[in-house]
Design an enzyme around this catalytic site. Structure first.
Site: not given
Ligand code: ATP
Ligand code: MG
Length: 567
Positions: A43, A268, A278
């Site tokens: 995102e 994760r 984030k």
């Molecule tokens: P945040 O919780 O930091 O906002 P998010 O999952 O909302 O992270 P996205 O931009 O949606 O952020 O993530 C893009 C991809 O990266 C998704 O497929 C998510 O599952 C993966 N991802 C995000 N954070 C992690 C993590 N700590 N470990 C492994 N994969 C991750």
């Molecule tokens: Mg997300």
């Protein structure tokens, strides 16, 4: 609990983890005609971090391994938090990590028309309805894990009426929150996600790509599965918190009868002494705790890059931690540092800089004389070449390399003691000169002219070798010494009434003025270098030729080996 890294590279790439096992099964059964097509779906509401790197290495890595494809897809359905600044940084970071997406990047917003059509189809099928409950009421009616939900009074609204209302929502006739579109599934489902989830909401907001064309936006759960379907994704890999959403993912695709990708969840990444959310990272930036998204303390990809981490080191790290389904795996930061050291050891030239200088005068060395020593830039790899290092009567060494009362087995400089100056000469300390407060301001030494090049003239042994710089030629450099960003290992250690910010390490950045050998001032921003005996450093773009700036990437001391032994 910490995770022990898995076996060496050779074993890791043989399809032993659960995701590769499933892909192998799907390939055997020809479920996707043997295709492997993954996607990385960030995102664009922040910069990528090391957690994303895990997902990037996995998705792009699988595509590479299986001769498949991996899309980059921006999951941009929330216009309020998203920005093109983030889109650009994400593209740059993925490429920097060494991966290239298939074709052009995709955007969920490109599918807004198709998603809208799908929503209308659901309404017509009697599988979705326009609800008038407020967000709070919807939550209340939803029930809990132990109590089933209560149907909304609008649940049985005729399809034609929902359709008409949905079209008016789209036309912008209602304010935010007035109506939502909900999938009609099962208010008594043991899976709360299935209790008539909201799939569209009204948001009068400019979108960074579609502008003001839309004032209704699809929700993640509706958008994601359909985007995967539109793109022909075979394996849609996401993190464990979406496990309960898989039922909804499947429901949407099955109900609409469209191409069906397989969602697979993995754990994760969490890292000690940092945060990988984030929301929290944005807070650190906005509230001025750090210099920005690319502050070298940040676990963001751009922060790691500025700190001096290399793509190779990050990929190695991701490969060592592997993928598992076990929740809450916390990996030691020192493993990341270990991987970094491993790579920098091979690629970083060696130079000399003194971080806490004390002056040395070689009393028997001629006043105006300068010598130049040709020194290799890497002890094991001749391809690095060499540079010349000037030597004269006044030098700097580390304050810590001298002790007035040396403990036993102290092989560095002390009154009467002899040491080797790296590549130059043997020197013996004759006197420590102090100021009125008793601080040492100068060490008066003599040198042995027969030890030129640092070799023993008569076979006499000298145990200590010190790094040094010529005081007359040295370039003052700003050196930023980085430590862990937080004083607590994990978020779960945060005490009640406190937030993670209360644990921000005020010592996480310490700035010193070092004395650097002249060659160091010629390096370009982003260059990696080892300061001998001290650590790996990276040239920061803030610096100039006159006043270079170096970020400490990592010290030379390996704390991972100790942790590994304990496990
Ligand atoms: P945040 O919780 O930091 O906002 P998010 O999952 O909302 O992270 P996205 O931009 O949606 O952020 O993530 C893009 C991809 O990266 C998704 O497929 C998510 O599952 C993966 N991802 C995000 N954070 C992690 C993590 N700590 N470990 C492994 N994969 C991750
Ligand atoms: Mg997300």
């Amino acid at each position: 609990m910490s995770q022990t890294p898995s076996a060496p590279e050779a074993d890791r790439s043989q399809g032993t983890d659960f995701i590769r096992t499933r892909i192998n099964q799907d390939n055997l059964s020809r479920r996707f005609e043997g295709r492997v097509h993954t996607r990385f779906p960030p995102e664009p509401n922040g910069y990528l971090h090391i957690g994303h790197a895990k997902s990037i290495c996995l998705n792009f890595g699988l595509a590479k391994e299986y001769g498949g494809k991996c899309n980059l897809r921006f999951d941009d359905t929330n216009p309020v938090k998203e920005d093109t600044e983030y889109v650009d940084s994400i593209k740059q970071d993925v490429q920097w990590l060494g991966f290239q997406w298939e074709g052009e990047p995709h955007y969920a917003s490109d599918y807004f028309d198709r998603l809208y059509e799908c929503a209308e189809r659901l309404i017509i099928m009697g599988k979705a309805y326009v609800d008038e409950l407020s967000a709070d009421q919807i939550r209340e009616y939803r029930g809990t894990l132990t109590r089933p939900g209560t149907p909304s009074p609008w649940r049985e609204r005729p399809a034609e009426e929902s359709l008409a209302l949905f079209r008016r929502m789209k036309a912008g006739e209602f304010e935010d929150g007035k109506y939502v579109l909900r999938a009609k599934i099962d208010m008594a489902s043991p899976n709360v996600v299935m209790r008539d989830p909201t799939i569209y909401r009204i948001r009068h907001a400019e979108h960074h790509r579609t502008g003001s064309k839309w004032c209704i936006y699809p929700m993640y759960d509706f958008t994601h599965c359909l985007s995967d379907s539109f793109e022909g994704i075979t394996h849609s890999i996401c993190t464990l918190e979406f496990e309960n959403n898989r039922e909804l993912y499947d429901w949407v695709l099955d109900t609409l009868g469209v191409y069906h990708s397989q969602q697979i969840e993995f754990a994760r990444l969490n890292l000690t002494y940092t945060v990988l959310s984030k929301r929290k990272l944005i807070q650190l930036v906005k509230e001025g705790y750090v210099r920005g998204w690319d502050d070298p303390r940040m676990p963001t990809i751009c922060g790691l890059r500025r700190r001096g981490y290399t793509p190779e080191a990050i990929r190695d790290f991701c490969s060592r931690i592997g993928v598992a389904r076990a929740a809450d795996s916390v990996v030691h930061y020192s493993l990341l540092e270990f991987c970094c050291r491993e790579h920098l050891n091979a690629v970083a030239p060696r130079c000399m800089a003194v971080l806490d200088p004390v002056k040395v005068t070689i009393t028997n060395y001629p006043e105006g004389k300068t010598e130049e020593f040709e020194q290799p830039l890497h002890p094991e790899d001749e391809s690095f070449g060499s540079r010349t290092v000037p030597f004269c009567r006044e030098l700097y060494i580390e304050r810590d390399d001298f002790r007035e009362d040396p403990p036993k087995k102290y092989f560095r400089l002390a009154p009467g003691a002899e040491v080797r100056l790296r590549y130059a000469y043997y020197i013996t300390c004759q006197e420590a000169v102090k100021d009125a407060d008793g601080n040492i301001i100068e060490l008066r030494c003599t040198y042995d002219p027969d030890s030129r090049g640092g070799s023993s003239p008569d076979g006499r042994k000298v145990k200590g070798t010190l790094h040094w710089v010529s005081a007359r030629h040295a370039v003052p450099a700003e050196v930023r010494l980085y430590e862990q960003m937080f004083t607590t290992e994990s978020d779960s250690d945060v005490e009640e009434g406190k937030t993670f910010l209360d644990y921000f390490n005020p010592e996480s950045e310490k700035i010193v003025t070092a004395m650097a050998e002249p060659y160091l001032a010629t390096l370009n921003a982003g260059s990696h270098v080892q300061f001998e005996r001290i650590g790996y450093f990276c040239v920061d773009p803030d610096g100039t030729q006159e006043k270079p700036v170096f970020n400490r990437t990592v010290t030379l001391k390996d704390s991972w080996a100790k942790i590994e032994k304990k496990q």
